[in-house]
Design a protein around this motif. Structure first.
Motif, PDB file in Angstrom:
ATOM      1  N   ASP A  45       0.877  -1.163   0.000  1.00 13.18           N
ATOM      2  CA  ASP A  45       0.000   0.000   0.000  1.00 13.18           C
ATOM      3  C   ASP A  45       0.928   1.230   0.000  1.00 13.18           C
ATOM      4  N   ASP A 101      -0.170   5.034   0.876  1.00 13.42           N
ATOM      5  CA  ASP A 101      -0.447   6.012   1.936  1.00 13.42           C
ATOM      6  C   ASP A 101      -0.408   5.345   3.314  1.00 13.42           C
ATOM      7  N   GLY A 102       0.518   5.777   4.152  1.00  9.95           N
ATOM      8  CA  GLY A 102       0.609   5.226   5.504  1.00  9.95           C
ATOM      9  C   GLY A 102       1.543   4.030   5.597  1.00  9.95           C
ATOM     10  N   GLU A 138      -0.161  -3.306   4.639  1.00 15.65           N
ATOM     11  CA  GLU A 138      -1.284  -2.371   4.766  1.00 15.65           C
ATOM     12  C   GLU A 138      -1.328  -1.680   6.116  1.00 15.65           C
ATOM     13  N   ASP A 139      -1.839  -0.453   6.143  1.00 13.06           N
ATOM     14  CA  ASP A 139      -2.045   0.227   7.429  1.00 13.06           C
ATOM     15  C   ASP A 139      -3.532   0.397   7.732  1.00 13.06           C
TER      16      ASP A 139
HETATM   17 MG    MG Z   1      -2.889   3.085   3.563  1.00 11.96          MG
END
Ligand code: MG
Ligand code: G6P
Length: 238
Positions: free
Chosen positions: A30, A32-33, A186-187
């Protein structure tokens, strides 16, 4: 002394090991983050929009926006407030312009600790890597971070794929690595759930409660080396 007896069951030729179909073949990151703290930038842009519009956005709701599409995020920010489709589109556009101004400030120093190292190490273990994001801005973000050329594939919000899970499947198909051999990093709760739904392992980054669906959870990738990570992930059943 006579010849040692060769037992019926003793194989004379060592059988060729079966292909390691359960071995890990790809990591789907992923953006973002996970690769940069851009989840915080998205959140800040939604907060500014909420303030401009006189809407209250509590911390839990702001946090829950991680992994949601732009339109789903705006629906959650608006809550009970009803707006016309035209206004809805205007608000999405405003938030995006605000967010992109922050993206322009990103540099390679904003890559989160551990991500760069892992991206560098994984190919040495025969692992293919893809970036997978719901964001239509994933490519500009990766470009600013200097990471764009590290990925064999990028599947993002500009592709004609509607859900997070289908984006993971699409990346697995592009990389030619079956879902059961893919690890999603993943976040977000949404992303972790989608990965598991499609039979992939998930390395969650952040809060263990929010990421209870993940195969394993780390606070961050700082200090996580590829060899140990692959060993842990291979030993952990689906
Ligand atoms: Mg994310
Ligand atoms: C990612 C982020 C979400 C964001 C979505 C769409 O999934 O986690 O917070 O809303 O992408 O991003 P975009 O840049 O297209 O608005």
């Amino acid at each position: 002394m006579g010849m040692p007896q060769i037992l019926e069951s003793t194989p004379r030729i060592r059988p060729t090991p079966a292909p390691a179909t359960n071995s890990i073949g790809a990591f789907l990151f992923d953006v973002d983050g996970v690769l940069a703290d851009t989840a915080r930038l998205h959140e800040a842009a939604w907060r500014r929009l909420a303030i401009r519009e006189g809407l209250s956005l509590d911390t839990d709701t702001a946090r829950s926006l991680r992994g949601l599409s732009r339109s789903d995020s705006l629906r959650r920010v608006l809550g009970q407030r009803r707006v016309t489709q035209h206004r809805f589109n205007e608000l999405m556009e405003q938030k995006n312009c605000d967010y992109l101004r922050q993206v322009e400030q990103l540099t390679p120093t904003d890559v989160l600790p551990g991500s760069s190292e892992l991206l560098e190490e994984l190919p040495g273990f025969g692992i293919r890597v893809a970036a997978v994001s719901a964001s239509c801005n994933a490519r500009p973000v990766l470009d600013r971070l200097g990471l764009l050329d590290r990925f064999a594939a990028v599947v993002d919000g500009t592709d004609d794929v509607s859900t997070t899970g289908h984006r993971f499947l699409s990346a697995s198909a592009v990389l030619r690595v079956e879902p059961s051999r893919c690890v999603v990093v993943e976040d977000s709760t949404t992303g972790a759930a989608a990965a598991r739904q499609f039979g992939m392992k998930c390395l969650g980054l952040g809060d263990a409660t929010a990421l209870c669906m993940a195969t394993m959870v780390f606070e961050s990738l700082r200090g996580v080396d590829a060899r140990s990570l692959l060993r842990w992930l291979t030993r952990t059943p689906h």
